[in-house]
Design an enzyme around this catalytic site. Structure first.
Site, PDB file in Angstrom:
ATOM      1  N   TYR A 127      -7.657 -28.781 -30.269  1.00 35.84           N
ATOM      2  CA  TYR A 127      -8.839 -28.644 -31.137  1.00 35.84           C
ATOM      3  C   TYR A 127     -10.081 -28.346 -30.275  1.00 35.84           C
ATOM      4  O   TYR A 127     -10.880 -27.466 -30.591  1.00 35.84           O
ATOM      5  CB  TYR A 127      -9.013 -29.946 -31.920  1.00 35.84           C
ATOM      6  CG  TYR A 127     -10.165 -29.988 -32.896  1.00 35.84           C
ATOM      7  CD1 TYR A 127     -10.026 -29.513 -34.198  1.00 35.84           C
ATOM      8  CD2 TYR A 127     -11.399 -30.525 -32.518  1.00 35.84           C
ATOM      9  CE1 TYR A 127     -11.080 -29.571 -35.101  1.00 35.84           C
ATOM     10  CE2 TYR A 127     -12.459 -30.585 -33.415  1.00 35.84           C
ATOM     11  CZ  TYR A 127     -12.293 -30.108 -34.703  1.00 35.84           C
ATOM     12  OH  TYR A 127     -13.349 -30.165 -35.599  1.00 35.84           O
ATOM     13  N   LYS A 132     -12.449 -25.060 -30.282  1.00 41.46           N
ATOM     14  CA  LYS A 132     -13.893 -25.114 -30.576  1.00 41.46           C
ATOM     15  C   LYS A 132     -14.719 -24.574 -29.401  1.00 41.46           C
ATOM     16  O   LYS A 132     -15.741 -23.919 -29.625  1.00 41.46           O
ATOM     17  CB  LYS A 132     -14.309 -26.546 -30.945  1.00 41.46           C
ATOM     18  CG  LYS A 132     -13.722 -27.051 -32.274  1.00 41.46           C
ATOM     19  CD  LYS A 132     -14.166 -26.198 -33.471  1.00 41.46           C
ATOM     20  CE  LYS A 132     -13.711 -26.788 -34.793  1.00 41.46           C
ATOM     21  NZ  LYS A 132     -14.136 -25.973 -35.957  1.00 41.46           N
TER      22      LYS A 132
END
Ligand code: NAP
Length: 286
Positions: A167, A171
């Site tokens: 994740y 990002k």
């Protein structure tokens, strides 16, 4: 008079959470909204994903806030879906002025134990999905020589997360995509920025495993989560922030009031990223 009067805003992940807040806030500020979302579960995601009914409810709330709305099921893993939603949006409202690429998923696992599917799903939705969405909308903005693109990053675009390296990598990738696109599109009159949420009170952060993790013991409930959330910011009384906090920032980035702002990652986190450093579990050398 709203700050988005006359604008048309295209939003991904609008079925609930921040996406719904973006849709309703944009409508309240005078915009018409193309609200898209996925209508089926993704394996490995532990919290409640939105359904077609949730997206219809977003549509109802947009109309209640005074906006016209087009709701469409579109998976950000499919350029075909996105191209069709963009074409239908332009046919319905005549143009698109603003893109809010918000769709995302969150899963956790130590990176060395993670299977390839877990890695691929998060990267496919959270990074490649943002690229696909921008690819679908940008030619129209270039034709019109105007537009504001807003991507959703995270505090994990500027700091690590030991339980979600995939994740965090996605990002950080979105941050790079935003900065590069801002350079490419600036000379064409199009602005590109991102909003970086801290802990936001949405379905993504409301499930038993996260309650237990944040509270530090099994069987935690919502009130334990609320107390633990206060540790994620520095501002008095601010724990998990309402999704409108992020929608208000995105509405400003979408508006003409931010005409000179591009290439910026606006962190909205109650001070999470400026917390003084502290190692809660130091390991001594033996
Ligand atoms: P959320 O309530 O779970 O909303 C995420 C939305 O994205 C859902 O409506 C979801 O639809 C949609 N989505 C997921 N996969 C999709 C796909 N393949 N195609 C189209 N739509 C898809 O979570 P949220 O908090 O609003 O998250 C919004 C954004 O903020 C995400 O990018 C997230 O990474 C980011 N963020 C959240 C937090 C937080 O604390 N909540 C913090 C930092 C950043 P379905 O439910 O139908 O799958």
């Amino acid at each position: 008079m709203g700050i988005l009067d006359g604008k048309v805003v295209f939003i991904t992940g609008a079925g609930h959470g921040q996406g719904r807040a973006h849709a309703v806030t944009a409508a309240r500020e005078g915009a018409d909204v193309i609200a898209t979302d996925l209508d089926r579960p993704i394996d490995g995601v532990r919290y409640r994903l939105a359904t077609a009914d949730d997206l219809a409810e977003t549509g109802r709330l947009v109309e209640q806030a005074g906006g016209r709305v087009l709701t469409r099921i579109a998976d950000v893993r499919s350029s075909e879906d996105l191209d069709a939603a963009v074409a239908e949006g332009i046919e319905t409202f005549g143009k698109i002025d603003v893109l809010i690429a918000n769709a995302g998923i969150f899963t956790q696992a130590p990176f060395w134990k993670m299977d390839e599917q877990t890695w691929d799903d998060v990267l496919d939705v959270n990074l490649k999905g943002v690229w696909r969405t921008m690819k679908a909308v940008t030619p129209h903005l270039i034709d019109r020589k105007t537009g504001s693109i807003i991507l959703t990053t995270s505090v994990n675009s500027v700091m690590g997360n030991p339980s979600a390296a995939h994740y965090t990598a996605a990002k950080h990738g979105v941050l790079g995509l935003m900065r590069s696109a801002a350079q490419t599109l600036g000379p064409l009159g199009i602005r590109v920025n991102s909003v970086a949420p801290g802990l936001i009170d949405t379905p993504m952060t409301n499930f038993q495993e996260l309650y237990d993790q944040m509270a530090g013991h099994p069987g935690a409930d919502r009130s334990d989560y609320d107390k633990a959330a206060l540790h994620y910011g520095i501002l008095a009384g601010q724990g998990a922030l309402p999704p409108e906090t992020i929608a208000n920032a995105a509405a400003w980035l979408a508006s003409d009031g931010s005409y000179a702002v591009t290439g910026q990652n606006i962190v909205i986190d109650a001070g999470h990223t400026i917390l003084p450093g502290f190692n809660p579990a130091p390991v001594a050398l033996h």
